[in-house]
Design a protein around this motif. Structure first.
Motif, PDB file in Angstrom:
ATOM      1  N   PRO A   6      45.091  38.716 -57.461  1.00 27.15           N
ATOM      2  CA  PRO A   6      44.110  38.159 -56.517  1.00 27.15           C
ATOM      3  C   PRO A   6      42.755  38.857 -56.560  1.00 27.15           C
ATOM      4  O   PRO A   6      41.737  38.240 -56.223  1.00 27.15           O
ATOM      5  CB  PRO A   6      44.794  38.367 -55.155  1.00 27.15           C
ATOM      6  CG  PRO A   6      46.247  38.411 -55.462  1.00 27.15           C
ATOM      7  CD  PRO A   6      46.337  39.104 -56.786  1.00 27.15           C
TER       8      PRO A   6
ATOM      9  N   GLY B  92      41.775  30.618 -55.795  1.00 27.30           N
ATOM     10  CA  GLY B  92      42.716  31.066 -54.778  1.00 27.30           C
ATOM     11  C   GLY B  92      42.717  30.161 -53.561  1.00 27.30           C
ATOM     12  O   GLY B  92      43.781  29.856 -52.991  1.00 27.30           O
TER      13      GLY B  92
ATOM     14  N   PHE C 185      43.933  37.629 -50.192  1.00 30.12           N
ATOM     15  CA  PHE C 185      43.171  38.404 -51.167  1.00 30.12           C
ATOM     16  C   PHE C 185      43.161  39.900 -50.851  1.00 30.12           C
ATOM     17  O   PHE C 185      43.087  40.722 -51.775  1.00 30.12           O
ATOM     18  CB  PHE C 185      41.728  37.886 -51.232  1.00 30.12           C
ATOM     19  CG  PHE C 185      41.575  36.636 -52.051  1.00 30.12           C
ATOM     20  CD1 PHE C 185      41.448  36.687 -53.421  1.00 30.12           C
ATOM     21  CD2 PHE C 185      41.579  35.392 -51.447  1.00 30.12           C
ATOM     22  CE1 PHE C 185      41.324  35.538 -54.183  1.00 30.12           C
ATOM     23  CE2 PHE C 185      41.457  34.228 -52.189  1.00 30.12           C
ATOM     24  CZ  PHE C 185      41.329  34.303 -53.561  1.00 30.12           C
TER      25      PHE C 185
END
Length: 537
Positions: free
Chosen positions: A98, A106, A148
């Protein structure tokens, strides 16, 4: 040892690079401060909407930080207790994905799971609950930020836990200390000093978030300062509001950076994927099952959005997308901007490193030389102080009256992306060049090698790998960025992220899924190419 002529050249390179960086930033800031009347910009702060945006920016950043850190602590503890968990090496590597994944991709992966037509709502529909989940708004922003930032926080805390001597845990086992006591007396004293630095870093990332809020914000009620700047120029063309918001964003970033300077540093000492010894406090079967369940859930949390992107992307008509003229044009534009940004970032980084090396080689550097070195060291913070959307706003307002926005857009976007990649490039190159120079400086001097001859015979073979790594990662960062191109994107400047965002905005989700897969694959190829650059022989 370096000669006086080499020292002067090194100082010249550093001064030229500093002048270029400061000039690029100061021109943008000057355009912001000089555009329109100051009374109009100040009057914007009388609007309740502006302060609502500020409150929401701080609120969502604080919530995202608390949730990310709170969840990272048990995840890091579970991974630290299970050094031989099946696939642990790949799980820790997955935690880094990520961080290098384009934010837009994402966000699409999360939409594929938690969106109105996502996997979670499909399962709830089958169970007879309808489609109750809604990702847009504050909940979506929090979900994306945690996705994230949780791996980042867990990785930093895990690295700290794995530095704890095994003797501490053996002593705890001999004393039959329960798990709560182990956490209180052994793990918490290690975790606690790291939390402030980790939380400060995550708060800064969330407070300056742009793409996630743009995609998942869900309207005026869930808008941050950076998104409001974009909206003020792109949709309303209200320069006074954009200038006022840009000043507010700089003030907020500066306040956060000053606070971070007083917090413990959240340093990452490297990969902690392999720990040889099992901890005695992890021997209990119930604890092993609980840790295994937590690690498995965390892995699914990380991997599922990536799997969704892969599955949905393969369902799209990839051959048609690849054959479209707009895709080919966007790919060529993206690669050109990415290569330009990476080369600019690399040149600036090399100039900075060369100049600081010349200062370090001086026996007694004066105050001016020490200040010069400190200024170069602060460049990473300066880049964070003025986010891409603020730089883009300044240059947009400067170029638009002269009608140069379209012509200069690729250069401006490449320059902004180069500055965003600069801290990473410096982190890759500085230690590698320091080690290389320590090994080869005396030999090169004794052989009389300098200039291009030294670069060809000594420096390039020894620094080929870190240079290619920095170049490829800087290209990947630029390739997946939407923030810099947000103000300039259009028919005349179409990059892959902008094309993906445009298809998503026009509800062509199948095309967006295919473009996300292609963009992600391209970024992945660049990252693999950098990490597998040939070793020097």
């Amino acid at each position: 040892m370096i000669s006086a002529a080499e020292r002067q050249r090194s100082y010249g390179y550093g001064i030229a690079a500093l002048a270029a960086v400061f000039g690029f930033i100061l021109v943008a800031l000057a355009a912001l401060s000089g555009f329109g009347r100051i009374e109009d910009a100040v009057a914007v702060f009388d609007e309740p909407y502006i302060w609502r945006i500020l409150r929401f920016t701080l609120w969502q950043a604080a919530l995202s930080t608390v949730i990310s850190v709170a969840l990272a602590i048990p995840v890091a503890r579970a991974l630290a207790r299970r050094p031989h968990f099946p696939g642990r090496l790949w799980i820790v590597r997955l935690m880094a994905v990520p961080l290098g994944l384009p934010v837009l991709i994402g966000a699409l992966g999360l939409l594929g799971i938690w969106g109105r037509q996502g996997l979670a709502n499909d399962l709830l529909t089958l169970a007879g609950f309808g489609r109750p989940l809604q990702i847009y708004g504050l909940q979506g922003i929090l979900l994306a930020h945690v996705y994230f930032n949780l791996p980042l926080a867990a990785r930093l805390l895990l690295a700290g836990l794995e530095r704890v001597p095994q003797e501490y845990f053996r002593s705890a086992a001999m004393l039959s200390m329960p798990g709560r006591a182990v956490f209180r007396f052994i793990e918490w004293p290690v975790i606690a000093p790291l939390i402030a630095g980790v939380a400060g870093l995550i708060f800064m990332l969330c407070a300056t978030s742009f793409t996630l809020v743009l995609i998942l914000g869900g309207g005026p009620a869930a808008t941050t300062i950076e998104v409001a700047i974009y909206q003020a120029l792109r949709f309303d063309f209200n320069p006074s509001r954009a200038v006022a918001l840009a000043g507010l964003q700089i003030a907020l970033s500066g306040a956060v950076l000053i606070a971070l300077a007083f917090l413990p540093k959240a340093s990452d000492p490297g990969s902690s994927a392999e720990t040889a010894l099992d901890r005695p406090d992890g021997a209990r079967r119930i604890g092993a099952l609980a840790d295994g369940a937590l690690i498995s859930a965390f892995t699914v949390w990380l991997a599922l959005p990536l799997a969704i992107i892969l599955v949905k992307g393969l369902k799209a008509d990839l051959l048609r997308l690849i054959g479209e003229r707009v895709f080919l044009h966007a790919t060529a534009t993206s690669l050109g901007i990415a290569l330009g940004a990476a080369l600019i970032s690399l040149a600036i980084a090399l100039a900075f490193i060369t100049a600081t090396g010349a200062v370090a080689a001086s026996k007694r550097p004066g105050p001016a030389a020490r200040g010069f070195r400190a200024t170069i060291a602060a460049m990473g913070s300066l880049v964070l102080l003025v986010p891409p959307i603020v730089l883009g706003t300044g240059w947009f307002l400067l170029l638009r009256p002269a009608g140069l926005t379209d012509a200069a857009a690729p250069v401006i976007v490449a320059g902004i992306n180069a500055l965003m990649a600069l801290p990473f490039v410096l982190r890759v190159l500085q230690p590698a060049i320091a080690v290389h120079r320590a090994r080869t400086a005396r030999l090169s001097a004794s052989l009389g090698l300098s200039g291009l001859a030294r670069i060809r015979i000594v420096d390039w073979p020894g620094l080929k790998r870190p240079l290619l790594t920095a170049l490829s990662f800087a290209m990947a960062l630029s390739l997946g960025d939407l923030g810099a191109v947000a103000l300039f994107g259009g028919d005349d400047l179409t990059t892959l992220p902008w094309l993906l965002y445009s298809r998503l905005g026009s509800y062509r989700t199948a095309d967006a899924d295919g473009l996300a897969l292609l963009l992600g694959a391209l970024c992945l190829v660049l990252m693999i190419a950098g990490t597998r650059a040939p070793e020097a022989r």
